[in-house]
Scaffold this motif. Structure first.
Motif, PDB file in Angstrom:
ATOM      1  N   GLY A 160      72.182   6.238  38.567  1.00  0.00           N
ATOM      2  CA  GLY A 160      73.070   6.759  37.538  1.00  0.00           C
ATOM      3  C   GLY A 160      74.075   5.730  37.069  1.00  0.00           C
ATOM      4  N   ASN A 161      74.683   5.001  38.016  1.00  0.00           N
ATOM      5  CA  ASN A 161      75.650   3.963  37.661  1.00  0.00           C
ATOM      6  C   ASN A 161      74.996   2.852  36.858  1.00  0.00           C
ATOM      7  N   ALA A 162      73.795   2.453  37.288  1.00  0.00           N
ATOM      8  CA  ALA A 162      73.062   1.420  36.554  1.00  0.00           C
ATOM      9  C   ALA A 162      72.714   1.905  35.149  1.00  0.00           C
ATOM     10  N   GLY A 163      72.399   3.197  35.031  1.00  0.00           N
ATOM     11  CA  GLY A 163      72.069   3.753  33.721  1.00  0.00           C
ATOM     12  C   GLY A 163      73.256   3.758  32.774  1.00  0.00           C
ATOM     13  N   LEU A 164      74.421   4.146  33.274  1.00  0.00           N
ATOM     14  CA  LEU A 164      75.620   4.123  32.433  1.00  0.00           C
ATOM     15  C   LEU A 164      75.971   2.695  32.028  1.00  0.00           C
ATOM     16  N   ARG A 165      75.803   1.769  32.957  1.00  0.00           N
ATOM     17  CA  ARG A 165      76.097   0.359  32.643  1.00  0.00           C
ATOM     18  C   ARG A 165      75.168  -0.154  31.550  1.00  0.00           C
ATOM     19  N   ARG A 166      73.892   0.198  31.645  1.00  0.00           N
ATOM     20  CA  ARG A 166      72.921  -0.215  30.637  1.00  0.00           C
ATOM     21  C   ARG A 166      73.277   0.374  29.266  1.00  0.00           C
ATOM     22  N   SER A 167      73.700   1.637  29.240  1.00  0.00           N
ATOM     23  CA  SER A 167      74.056   2.267  27.969  1.00  0.00           C
ATOM     24  C   SER A 167      75.292   1.631  27.359  1.00  0.00           C
ATOM     25  N   ARG A 168      76.202   1.147  28.196  1.00  0.00           N
ATOM     26  CA  ARG A 168      77.360   0.426  27.676  1.00  0.00           C
ATOM     27  C   ARG A 168      76.916  -0.885  27.044  1.00  0.00           C
ATOM     28  N   ILE A 169      76.052  -1.611  27.712  1.00  0.00           N
ATOM     29  CA  ILE A 169      75.582  -2.906  27.211  1.00  0.00           C
ATOM     30  C   ILE A 169      74.797  -2.749  25.905  1.00  0.00           C
ATOM     31  N   SER A 170      73.973  -1.700  25.834  1.00  0.00           N
ATOM     32  CA  SER A 170      73.141  -1.494  24.645  1.00  0.00           C
ATOM     33  C   SER A 170      73.809  -0.602  23.596  1.00  0.00           C
ATOM     34  N   ALA A 171      75.079  -0.231  23.835  1.00  0.00           N
ATOM     35  CA  ALA A 171      75.878   0.559  22.886  1.00  0.00           C
ATOM     36  C   ALA A 171      75.219   1.885  22.527  1.00  0.00           C
ATOM     37  N   LYS A 172      74.683   2.565  23.523  1.00  0.00           N
ATOM     38  CA  LYS A 172      74.074   3.867  23.306  1.00  0.00           C
ATOM     39  C   LYS A 172      75.112   4.975  23.508  1.00  0.00           C
ATOM     40  N   PRO A 173      75.117   5.991  22.655  1.00  0.00           N
ATOM     41  CA  PRO A 173      76.093   7.086  22.801  1.00  0.00           C
ATOM     42  C   PRO A 173      75.739   7.977  23.984  1.00  0.00           C
ATOM     43  N   ILE A 174      76.757   8.604  24.551  1.00  0.00           N
ATOM     44  CA  ILE A 174      76.600   9.486  25.694  1.00  0.00           C
ATOM     45  C   ILE A 174      77.014  10.902  25.296  1.00  0.00           C
ATOM     46  N   GLU A 232      69.479  16.877  34.439  1.00  0.00           N
ATOM     47  CA  GLU A 232      69.695  17.320  35.815  1.00  0.00           C
ATOM     48  C   GLU A 232      70.315  18.715  35.868  1.00  0.00           C
ATOM     49  N   ARG A 233      70.053  19.430  36.959  1.00  0.00           N
ATOM     50  CA  ARG A 233      70.657  20.746  37.162  1.00  0.00           C
ATOM     51  C   ARG A 233      71.925  20.675  38.004  1.00  0.00           C
ATOM     52  N   GLU A 234      72.117  19.560  38.739  1.00  0.00           N
ATOM     53  CA  GLU A 234      73.296  19.422  39.584  1.00  0.00           C
ATOM     54  C   GLU A 234      74.020  18.091  39.395  1.00  0.00           C
ATOM     55  N   ALA A 235      73.298  16.996  39.332  1.00  0.00           N
ATOM     56  CA  ALA A 235      73.919  15.671  39.244  1.00  0.00           C
ATOM     57  C   ALA A 235      74.736  15.529  37.965  1.00  0.00           C
ATOM     58  N   GLY A 236      75.765  14.681  38.020  1.00  0.00           N
ATOM     59  CA  GLY A 236      76.633  14.504  36.871  1.00  0.00           C
ATOM     60  C   GLY A 236      76.073  13.599  35.798  1.00  0.00           C
ATOM     61  N   ILE A 237      75.221  12.649  36.184  1.00  0.00           N
ATOM     62  CA  ILE A 237      74.700  11.648  35.233  1.00  0.00           C
ATOM     63  C   ILE A 237      73.237  11.940  34.920  1.00  0.00           C
ATOM     64  N   SER A 238      72.920  11.999  33.644  1.00  0.00           N
ATOM     65  CA  SER A 238      71.539  12.142  33.188  1.00  0.00           C
ATOM     66  C   SER A 238      71.031  10.759  32.769  1.00  0.00           C
ATOM     67  N   TRP A 239      69.965  10.302  33.383  1.00  0.00           N
ATOM     68  CA  TRP A 239      69.445   8.979  33.054  1.00  0.00           C
ATOM     69  C   TRP A 239      67.917   9.018  32.972  1.00  0.00           C
ATOM     70  N   VAL A 260      88.022   8.674  31.744  1.00  0.00           N
ATOM     71  CA  VAL A 260      87.733   7.698  32.786  1.00  0.00           C
ATOM     72  C   VAL A 260      86.879   8.420  33.818  1.00  0.00           C
ATOM     73  N   TYR A 261      85.631   8.021  33.909  1.00  0.00           N
ATOM     74  CA  TYR A 261      84.617   8.748  34.671  1.00  0.00           C
ATOM     75  C   TYR A 261      84.235   7.960  35.916  1.00  0.00           C
ATOM     76  N   THR A 262      84.128   8.666  37.025  1.00  0.00           N
ATOM     77  CA  THR A 262      83.712   8.060  38.279  1.00  0.00           C
ATOM     78  C   THR A 262      82.208   8.151  38.408  1.00  0.00           C
ATOM     79  N   GLY A 263      81.583   7.048  38.819  1.00  0.00           N
ATOM     80  CA  GLY A 263      80.136   6.998  38.957  1.00  0.00           C
ATOM     81  C   GLY A 263      79.624   7.860  40.100  1.00  0.00           C
ATOM     82  N   ALA A 264      78.396   7.625  40.486  1.00  0.00           N
ATOM     83  CA  ALA A 264      77.729   8.462  41.486  1.00  0.00           C
ATOM     84  C   ALA A 264      77.548   7.709  42.800  1.00  0.00           C
ATOM     85  N   GLY A 265      77.362   8.501  43.867  1.00  0.00           N
ATOM     86  CA  GLY A 265      77.030   7.927  45.164  1.00  0.00           C
ATOM     87  C   GLY A 265      78.192   7.909  46.146  1.00  0.00           C
TER      88      GLY A 265
END
Length: 327
Positions: free
Chosen positions: A95-109, A34-41, A71-76
Motif C-alpha cells: 500500500g505504501n509503495a502504491g501511494l508513493r508510485r501514485s505521487r510520482i506519476s501524479a495520479k489522483p486518489i 478492499e473491504r477492510e484495508a485503508g489503501i486500495s492499490w 496527512v495520511y499514515t501509511g500501512a503496516g
C-alpha cells in the motif's frame, strides 16, 4: 483471477458526496478494492503497483484530516488483534509503495470518509465518497506510538480542475451543442449570452450535489429556519435549496458535506448568504435586522441524522464580522 488493475479518477455513476452504508457497499461500487484495508492499490498501465483510493476512518492516531489537506499514515506495523503499532512501517509495504508510485506519476486518489473519522468532516453514519485528491509529498517520521511511520500529504483537487464526472460531462456536451451558432429571432448573435446561460446551468446542476440532495431529503424539503415547505409546478413538487453555511470556493472555502449544508427556502437562503441571518453556537438563527415585534432569533430546526458543525457557523460569523458588529 487476474491482478487488480488500478482505476484512477471518478467511477461512473458516483458523484462526490455519494453515501454508502458499509465498506462492502463501497467495494461493490468499485470506489475501493478492499473491504477492510485503508489503501486500495493495483497495477497501473505500466505494470507498476499504484494506489487509487484511501479510506479515512480513524485508522491511525497520527492521521490529520483538514478536508482540503490530509496527512495520511501509511500501512503496516500494527498488531492484528489490538490495532496498536508494534513495529516500523516500510516502503516495501504494498500500500505504501502504491501511494508513493501514485505521487510520482501524479495520479489522483479517491478519498472515502467513514463515520469514525474527523467529526467535522465525516458522515454521521456509513461512508461518503469525497472526490479526488493529489499526493504532494511523502516522508517518514517517528509516530506517536514511538515507531517509524510512512506519511503522505494529500490536497483536494479544486472543483474547477477535477475531471468532470460522466453526468457533468454529458450535461456540458449537450449545452455546448445547444449554444453553437445561437441567434435570436432577429438573427442577432447571442452566443455570449448563451455561453453564460450554459455555464449557469452546469454550475446549478453540479451544485445540487448528492450531499445537498440528501440533506433536503432528511428535512423533507422544509426550511430549517422558517419552516416553509414550498411546492412548485402543476404536479406540486417539493422545492428547497441547499445552503452552504461556509461558502464553497476560494482558499478559505468550506467543504461540500452534510455538516456545512442547511435545507432552506429561497428567501432564507439569500438572507443567510448575504449575512442578514447567522447562527450561534447554540444553533439559534439570529436576524440581524429584526425590528419592532419581529422575533430576533429562532432555534434551527434539526433532525437526528443531520449533524450541523459549529466550525462552519463560526466561519460564517467571522466572514460577516458578526462579533465585531453585533457584539
Amino acid at each position: 483471477m487476474g491482478a487488480y488493475r488500478a482505476f484512477f479518477g471518478h467511477v461512473d455513476g458516483f458523484l462526490p458526496g455519494a453515501h454508502f452504508d458499509s465498506r462492502q457497499a463501497v467495494k461493490d461500487a468499485k470506489l475501493h478494492k478492499e473491504r477492510e484495508a485503508g489503501i486500495s492499490w493495483g497495477l497501473d498501465f505500466d505494470g507498476e503497483r499504484a494506489a487509487d483510493a484511501i479510506v479515512l476512518n480513524q485508522g491511525y492516531e497520527d492521521d490529520l484530516d483538514q478536508w482540503d489537506e490530509v496527512v495520511y499514515t501509511g500501512a503496516g506495523g500494527r498488531d492484528r488483534n489490538t490495532g496498536r503499532q508494534i513495529e516500523d512501517q516500510t516502503w516495501e509495504n504494498r500500500g505504501n509503495a502504491g501511494l508513493r508510485r501514485s505521487r510520482i506519476s501524479a495520479k489522483p486518489i479517491r478519498v472515502i470518509r467513514g463515520s469514525d473519522g474527523e467529526r467535522d468532516y465525516s458522515p454521521a453514519s456509513g461512508y461518503r465518497y469525497d472526490g479526488l485528491y493529489e499526493i504532494v509529498e511523502e516522508w517518514t517520521e517517528v509516530g506517536k506510538a514511538g515507531f517509524r511511520i510512512c506519511r503522505f500529504r494529500l490536497r483536494r483537487l479544486p472543483a474547477e480542475t477535477q475531471e468532470l464526472t460522466p453526468v457533468e460531462q454529458q450535461v456540458r456536451n449537450i449545452l455546448d451543442q445547444q449554444g453553437q451558432g445561437a441567434v435570436d429571432q432577429n438573427g442577432a448573435d447571442v452566443s455570449e449570452a448563451a455561453a453564460q446561460r450554459r455555464t449557469t446551468t452546469v454550475e446549478r446542476i453540479v451544485r445540487d450535489t448528492a450531499v445537498v440532495r440528501r440533506v433536503k431529503r432528511w428535512h423533507e424539503h422544509t426550511c430549517q429556519i422558517c419552516g416553509l415547505a414550498l411546492t412548485v409546478g402543476a404536479e406540486g413538487k417539493s422545492y428547497a435549496e441547499g445552503a452552504h453555511i461556509q461558502a464553497l470556493g476560494g482558499s478559505a472555502g468550506g467543504p461540500d458535506i452534510e455538516g456545512n449544508v442547511l435545507c432552506l427556502c429561497p428567501n432564507c437562503h439569500v438572507r443567510l448568504d448575504r449575512g442578514a441571518l447567522y447562527l450561534t453556537d447554540d444553533f439559534d438563527v439570529v436576524d440581524r435586522y429584526a425590528v419592532g415585534l419581529t422575533t430576533r432569533s429562532v432555534p434551527l430546526r434539526m433532525v437526528e441524522q443531520h449533524r450541523v458543525r459549529r466550525r462552519f457557523l463560526r466561519a460564517h460569523r467571522r466572514f460577516w464580522r458578526v462579533d465585531d458588529l453585533d457584539g
